[in-house]
Write a protein that holds these residues in place. Structure first.
Motif, mmCIF file in Angstrom:
data_model
loop_
_atom_site.group_PDB
_atom_site.id
_atom_site.type_symbol
_atom_site.label_atom_id
_atom_site.label_comp_id
_atom_site.label_asym_id
_atom_site.label_seq_id
_atom_site.Cartn_x
_atom_site.Cartn_y
_atom_site.Cartn_z
ATOM 1 N N ARG A 15 -7.760 5.129 3.423
ATOM 2 C CA ARG A 15 -8.336 3.814 3.659
ATOM 3 C C ARG A 15 -8.901 3.791 5.073
ATOM 4 O O ARG A 15 -8.340 4.399 5.987
ATOM 5 N N THR A 66 3.200 -5.004 2.127
ATOM 6 C CA THR A 66 1.798 -4.731 2.449
ATOM 7 C C THR A 66 1.154 -3.817 1.419
ATOM 8 O O THR A 66 -0.011 -3.998 1.046
ATOM 9 N N THR A 67 1.900 -2.837 0.940
ATOM 10 C CA THR A 67 1.353 -1.894 -0.039
ATOM 11 C C THR A 67 2.071 -1.945 -1.383
ATOM 12 O O THR A 67 1.619 -1.309 -2.334
ATOM 13 N N LYS A 114 -3.719 -7.354 3.161
ATOM 14 C CA LYS A 114 -4.085 -6.823 4.470
ATOM 15 C C LYS A 114 -3.912 -5.310 4.485
ATOM 16 O O LYS A 114 -3.155 -4.750 3.700
ATOM 17 N N CYS A 115 -4.624 -4.673 5.410
ATOM 18 C CA CYS A 115 -4.562 -3.221 5.535
ATOM 19 C C CYS A 115 -4.335 -2.855 7.003
ATOM 20 O O CYS A 115 -4.989 -3.406 7.897
ATOM 21 N N TYR A 116 -3.406 -1.944 7.242
ATOM 22 C CA TYR A 116 -3.081 -1.483 8.595
ATOM 23 C C TYR A 116 -3.294 0.026 8.686
ATOM 24 O O TYR A 116 -2.911 0.766 7.774
ATOM 25 N N LYS A 117 -3.871 0.466 9.798
ATOM 26 C CA LYS A 117 -3.996 1.903 10.023
ATOM 27 C C LYS A 117 -2.657 2.517 10.417
ATOM 28 O O LYS A 117 -2.381 3.672 10.105
ATOM 29 N N SER A 156 -3.722 -7.135 11.408
ATOM 30 C CA SER A 156 -4.200 -6.130 10.459
ATOM 31 C C SER A 156 -5.568 -5.597 10.875
ATOM 32 O O SER A 156 -6.333 -6.257 11.581
ATOM 33 N N THR A 206 -8.065 -6.590 2.296
ATOM 34 C CA THR A 206 -8.345 -5.825 1.084
ATOM 35 C C THR A 206 -8.475 -6.751 -0.120
ATOM 36 O O THR A 206 -7.932 -7.856 -0.145
ATOM 37 N N GLY A 248 -6.576 -3.773 -3.318
ATOM 38 C CA GLY A 248 -6.232 -2.502 -2.692
ATOM 39 C C GLY A 248 -7.351 -1.821 -1.937
ATOM 40 O O GLY A 248 -7.122 -0.802 -1.292
ATOM 41 N N GLN A 249 -8.572 -2.369 -1.983
ATOM 42 C CA GLN A 249 -9.709 -1.753 -1.303
ATOM 43 C C GLN A 249 -10.204 -2.655 -0.174
ATOM 44 O O GLN A 249 -10.318 -3.869 -0.351
ATOM 45 N N PRO A 250 -10.514 -2.073 1.014
ATOM 46 C CA PRO A 250 -11.074 -2.880 2.103
ATOM 47 C C PRO A 250 -12.394 -3.522 1.687
ATOM 48 O O PRO A 250 -13.142 -2.974 0.874
#
Length: 238
Positions: free
Chosen positions: A63, A158-159, A189-192, A212, A216, A219-221
């Protein structure tokens, strides 16, 4: 599989299971005070039992142009969609193969007389330890529409999350005219960085957790971020 009968002056409901007295007494207790709209609603086929396995473990996902290891269910991020009818009973076999203890919460589902399956960590139950399993029972007494399920252990949600679609009871319909189409959309939300490390650092320092890196959809940004595949998802469902 079983039969449904009515008895008593108050119209109590009793479900008889031929597999054994354990299930008979268990479901009799749960269903005794359910109120049905009419006698025509009291049918064995309106009470179904569904089963799904939730295997949680670390999985590599790409991601935002980088690959990281995240906790996911059944090797998928977004998690599986639960499709049931009102009045159904759903059993979730939780298999924790990851490195963290975890629980699953069924957001918006009223667990009447069944709080030990609600999944609130350290409130309703202890987390499922790594390399163990636990079965949760979810009974859809009154819900109808779209809700969601998610992990309830720190920031693992988150996931680890997904949708719950609750259709009307069998032989019934929605209260509004038939729609042309439907699509499930789950924003998140998505976190690196590692989400468990992020929340641990915030709790240690007393400061705000890092915001974040992206939002997403399923599941996709979103398409505003680099390396987004959201248009692939949209084109595949349109």
């Amino acid at each position: 599989m079983g039969s449904l009968g009515q008895h008593g002056s108050k119209g109590e409901i009793e479900l008889r299971w031929y597999q054994g007295s354990f299930y008979w007494s268990r479901y009799k207790l749960i269903l005794m005070n359910v109120r049905f709209e009419s006698k025509s609603d009291i049918r064995p086929e309106t009470l179904l039992v569904e089963l799904m396995n939730f295997t949680m473990k670390e999985t590599n996902y790409k991601r935002l142009c980088s690959t990281k290891t995240v906790s996911a269910v059944n090797d998928n991020f977004l998690g599986p969609t639960i499709l049931v009818h009102k009045w159904d009973t759903f059993f979730a076999n939780i298999h924790d193969r990851g490195k963290y203890g975890i629980t699953i919460h069924w957001h918006g589902i009223r667990q009447l007389r069944n709080p030990w399956s609600d999944g609130l960590e350290k409130i309703m139950k202890c987390p499922v330890p790594s390399n163990t399993s636990f079965t949760q029972e979810i009974i859809f007494f009154i819900e109808e529409g779209t809700l969601w399920w998610h992990a309830h252990s720190d920031w693992s949600c988150t996931t680890i999350h997904g949708a719950i679609i609750i259709l009307p009871a069998l032989r019934t319909t929605y209260s509004f005219p038939k729609h042309y189409a439907e699509e499930t959309i789950v924003p998140a939300k998505c976190y690196k960085g590692d989400v468990m490390t992020i929340i641990d650092e915030a709790l240690t320092t007393g400061g705000d957790p890092k915001i974040s890196d992206a939002c997403t959809i399923n599941g996709q940004p979103e398409n505003l971020y680099d390396c987004s595949n959201i248009w692939n998802y949209i084109s595949s469902t349109s």
